[in-house]
Design a protein around this motif. Structure first.
Motif, mmCIF file in Angstrom:
data_model
loop_
_atom_site.group_PDB
_atom_site.id
_atom_site.type_symbol
_atom_site.label_atom_id
_atom_site.label_comp_id
_atom_site.label_asym_id
_atom_site.label_seq_id
_atom_site.Cartn_x
_atom_site.Cartn_y
_atom_site.Cartn_z
ATOM 1 N N MET A 89 0.844 -1.169 0.000
ATOM 2 C CA MET A 89 0.000 0.000 0.000
ATOM 3 C C MET A 89 0.892 1.235 0.000
ATOM 4 O O MET A 89 1.822 1.336 0.786
ATOM 5 C CB MET A 89 -0.862 -0.054 1.244
ATOM 6 N N ARG A 90 0.611 2.161 -0.853
ATOM 7 C CA ARG A 90 1.363 3.409 -0.933
ATOM 8 C C ARG A 90 0.552 4.533 -0.306
ATOM 9 O O ARG A 90 -0.664 4.468 -0.240
ATOM 10 C CB ARG A 90 1.665 3.748 -2.385
ATOM 11 N N PHE A 91 1.255 5.554 0.116
ATOM 12 C CA PHE A 91 0.602 6.728 0.687
ATOM 13 C C PHE A 91 0.770 7.900 -0.272
ATOM 14 O O PHE A 91 1.846 8.108 -0.830
ATOM 15 C CB PHE A 91 1.195 7.076 2.054
ATOM 16 N N TYR A 92 -0.304 8.656 -0.440
ATOM 17 C CA TYR A 92 -0.313 9.826 -1.305
ATOM 18 C C TYR A 92 -0.827 11.016 -0.503
ATOM 19 O O TYR A 92 -1.771 10.874 0.271
ATOM 20 C CB TYR A 92 -1.233 9.611 -2.509
ATOM 21 N N THR A 93 -0.214 12.182 -0.712
ATOM 22 C CA THR A 93 -0.739 13.402 -0.120
ATOM 23 C C THR A 93 -1.556 14.114 -1.190
ATOM 24 O O THR A 93 -1.154 14.189 -2.351
ATOM 25 C CB THR A 93 0.394 14.317 0.376
ATOM 26 N N VAL A 94 -2.715 14.617 -0.790
ATOM 27 C CA VAL A 94 -3.625 15.298 -1.703
ATOM 28 C C VAL A 94 -3.488 16.796 -1.471
ATOM 29 O O VAL A 94 -3.629 17.270 -0.347
ATOM 30 C CB VAL A 94 -5.084 14.851 -1.477
ATOM 31 N N HIS A 95 -3.214 17.532 -2.540
ATOM 32 C CA HIS A 95 -3.032 18.982 -2.466
ATOM 33 C C HIS A 95 -4.077 19.654 -3.345
ATOM 34 O O HIS A 95 -4.286 19.247 -4.491
ATOM 35 C CB HIS A 95 -1.634 19.372 -2.946
ATOM 36 N N LEU A 96 -4.723 20.682 -2.801
ATOM 37 C CA LEU A 96 -5.727 21.456 -3.544
ATOM 38 C C LEU A 96 -5.315 22.923 -3.555
ATOM 39 O O LEU A 96 -4.723 23.407 -2.588
ATOM 40 C CB LEU A 96 -7.103 21.324 -2.889
ATOM 41 N N PRO A 97 -5.672 23.648 -4.619
ATOM 42 C CA PRO A 97 -5.388 25.091 -4.617
ATOM 43 C C PRO A 97 -6.164 25.782 -3.502
ATOM 44 O O PRO A 97 -7.288 25.397 -3.186
ATOM 45 C CB PRO A 97 -5.876 25.564 -5.982
ATOM 46 N N ALA A 98 -5.565 26.792 -2.909
ATOM 47 C CA ALA A 98 -6.222 27.510 -1.814
ATOM 48 C C ALA A 98 -7.478 28.220 -2.297
ATOM 49 O O ALA A 98 -8.397 28.462 -1.525
ATOM 50 C CB ALA A 98 -5.266 28.518 -1.194
ATOM 51 N N SER A 99 -7.586 28.508 -3.581
ATOM 52 C CA SER A 99 -8.766 29.189 -4.116
ATOM 53 C C SER A 99 -9.983 28.277 -4.173
ATOM 54 O O SER A 99 -11.099 28.749 -4.305
ATOM 55 C CB SER A 99 -8.464 29.721 -5.519
ATOM 56 N N ASP A 100 -9.787 26.959 -4.045
ATOM 57 C CA ASP A 100 -10.892 25.997 -4.120
ATOM 58 C C ASP A 100 -11.423 25.605 -2.750
ATOM 59 O O ASP A 100 -11.982 24.531 -2.583
ATOM 60 C CB ASP A 100 -10.445 24.720 -4.846
ATOM 61 N N GLU A 101 -11.293 26.457 -1.747
ATOM 62 C CA GLU A 101 -11.690 26.073 -0.392
ATOM 63 C C GLU A 101 -13.168 25.784 -0.266
ATOM 64 O O GLU A 101 -13.571 24.862 0.399
ATOM 65 C CB GLU A 101 -11.281 27.159 0.600
ATOM 66 N N GLY A 102 -14.011 26.553 -0.906
ATOM 67 C CA GLY A 102 -15.447 26.353 -0.756
ATOM 68 C C GLY A 102 -16.037 25.449 -1.809
ATOM 69 O O GLY A 102 -17.203 25.114 -1.757
ATOM 70 N N ALA A 103 -15.241 25.014 -2.771
ATOM 71 C CA ALA A 103 -15.773 24.213 -3.875
ATOM 72 C C ALA A 103 -16.071 22.800 -3.404
ATOM 73 O O ALA A 103 -15.386 22.247 -2.565
ATOM 74 C CB ALA A 103 -14.771 24.182 -5.016
ATOM 75 N N ASP A 104 -17.116 22.222 -3.983
ATOM 76 C CA ASP A 104 -17.485 20.856 -3.605
ATOM 77 C C ASP A 104 -16.743 19.848 -4.482
ATOM 78 O O ASP A 104 -15.704 19.361 -4.129
ATOM 79 C CB ASP A 104 -18.997 20.654 -3.742
ATOM 80 N N GLY A 105 -17.326 19.509 -5.602
ATOM 81 C CA GLY A 105 -16.733 18.498 -6.457
ATOM 82 C C GLY A 105 -15.779 19.069 -7.474
ATOM 83 O O GLY A 105 -14.970 18.356 -8.041
ATOM 84 N N GLY A 106 -15.853 20.362 -7.770
ATOM 85 C CA GLY A 106 -14.989 20.964 -8.766
ATOM 86 C C GLY A 106 -13.533 20.990 -8.353
ATOM 87 O O GLY A 106 -12.646 21.019 -9.191
ATOM 88 N N ALA A 107 -13.276 20.988 -7.058
ATOM 89 C CA ALA A 107 -11.901 21.025 -6.576
ATOM 90 C C ALA A 107 -11.178 19.720 -6.883
ATOM 91 O O ALA A 107 -9.955 19.703 -6.952
ATOM 92 C CB ALA A 107 -11.882 21.285 -5.077
ATOM 93 N N LEU A 108 -11.916 18.653 -7.072
ATOM 94 C CA LEU A 108 -11.302 17.363 -7.344
ATOM 95 C C LEU A 108 -10.533 17.374 -8.650
ATOM 96 O O LEU A 108 -9.529 16.676 -8.786
ATOM 97 C CB LEU A 108 -12.394 16.289 -7.389
ATOM 98 N N GLY A 109 -10.992 18.171 -9.609
ATOM 99 C CA GLY A 109 -10.288 18.264 -10.882
ATOM 100 C C GLY A 109 -8.955 18.970 -10.779
ATOM 101 O O GLY A 109 -8.095 18.803 -11.632
ATOM 102 N N HIS A 110 -8.758 19.757 -9.719
ATOM 103 C CA HIS A 110 -7.512 20.487 -9.519
ATOM 104 C C HIS A 110 -6.608 19.800 -8.500
ATOM 105 O O HIS A 110 -5.545 20.337 -8.171
ATOM 106 C CB HIS A 110 -7.797 21.915 -9.045
ATOM 107 N N ALA A 111 -7.000 18.648 -8.006
ATOM 108 C CA ALA A 111 -6.218 17.956 -6.983
ATOM 109 C C ALA A 111 -4.925 17.416 -7.575
ATOM 110 O O ALA A 111 -4.894 16.912 -8.693
ATOM 111 C CB ALA A 111 -7.025 16.812 -6.380
ATOM 112 N N ILE A 112 -3.853 17.544 -6.811
ATOM 113 C CA ILE A 112 -2.561 16.984 -7.181
ATOM 114 C C ILE A 112 -2.178 15.991 -6.104
ATOM 115 O O ILE A 112 -2.186 16.314 -4.917
ATOM 116 C CB ILE A 112 -1.494 18.085 -7.319
ATOM 117 N N LEU A 113 -1.853 14.775 -6.513
ATOM 118 C CA LEU A 113 -1.454 13.733 -5.577
ATOM 119 C C LEU A 113 0.046 13.511 -5.699
ATOM 120 O O LEU A 113 0.574 13.357 -6.799
ATOM 121 C CB LEU A 113 -2.191 12.427 -5.863
#
Length: 156
Positions: free
Chosen positions: A1-25
């Motif tokens: 099993m590997r571990f990944y850190t999920v990073h989101l842009p700070a501008s997507d704080e209130g976004a629901d599902g749209g932030a998932l498209g900007h996620a970097i693992l």
């Protein structure tokens, strides 16, 4: 099993599902591309200062033993150590670069692949309500302590 850190842009704080498209693992562990191609890898990731530091240190590893006539084995040994150090810290450098670009660390996910980690993160965020605050800790620090030490039950 590997571990990944999920990073989101700070501008997507209130976004629901749209932030998932900007996620970097970013995967935890050794980075083989940084091991073999450290300066080029750093440039490809947009880590300009890290690339500059890697180029300067690689130049020193090559030039200093030649100028001081320390033998042919020393650059090879130092180069191997350079590669190991670059490989071990490559993903940490990438996380630091993401933080400098305004991304925030939101989660650590365990999964066998990057795609599976993104799916697990998506399932966890869709299942948990977004507006619920984090629960308060169930323990209180002893008088005179700052609460930074782990709960004694953690070690037993």
């Amino acid at each position: 099993m590997r571990f990944y850190t999920v990073h989101l842009p700070a501008s997507d704080e209130g976004a629901d599902g749209g932030a998932l498209g900007h996620a970097i693992l970013v995967r935890e562990g050794f980075n083989w591309l940084a091991f073999f191609f450290a300066p080029f890898w750093a440039l490809a990731e947009g880590l300009w200062l890290a690339a500059l530091a890697l180029i300067v240190s690689l130049s020193a590893i090559i030039v200093v033993p030649l100028v001081l006539d320390l033998g042919p084995m020393l650059p090879a040994i130092l180069g191997l150590g350079y590669g190991v150090l670059a490989g071990m810290s490559g993903n940490d450098l990438r996380r630091a670069g993401l933080a400098a670009r305004g991304y925030r660390l939101v989660e650590v996910v365990a999964a066998p692949s990057r795609a599976q980690a993104l799916i697990r993160y998506a399932e966890a965020t869709m299942a948990a309500p977004m507006s619920q605050p984090a629960p308060a800790p169930s323990w209180t620090p002893a008088p005179g302590r700052r609460g930074l030490d782990p709960d004694p039950g953690f070690w037993s």
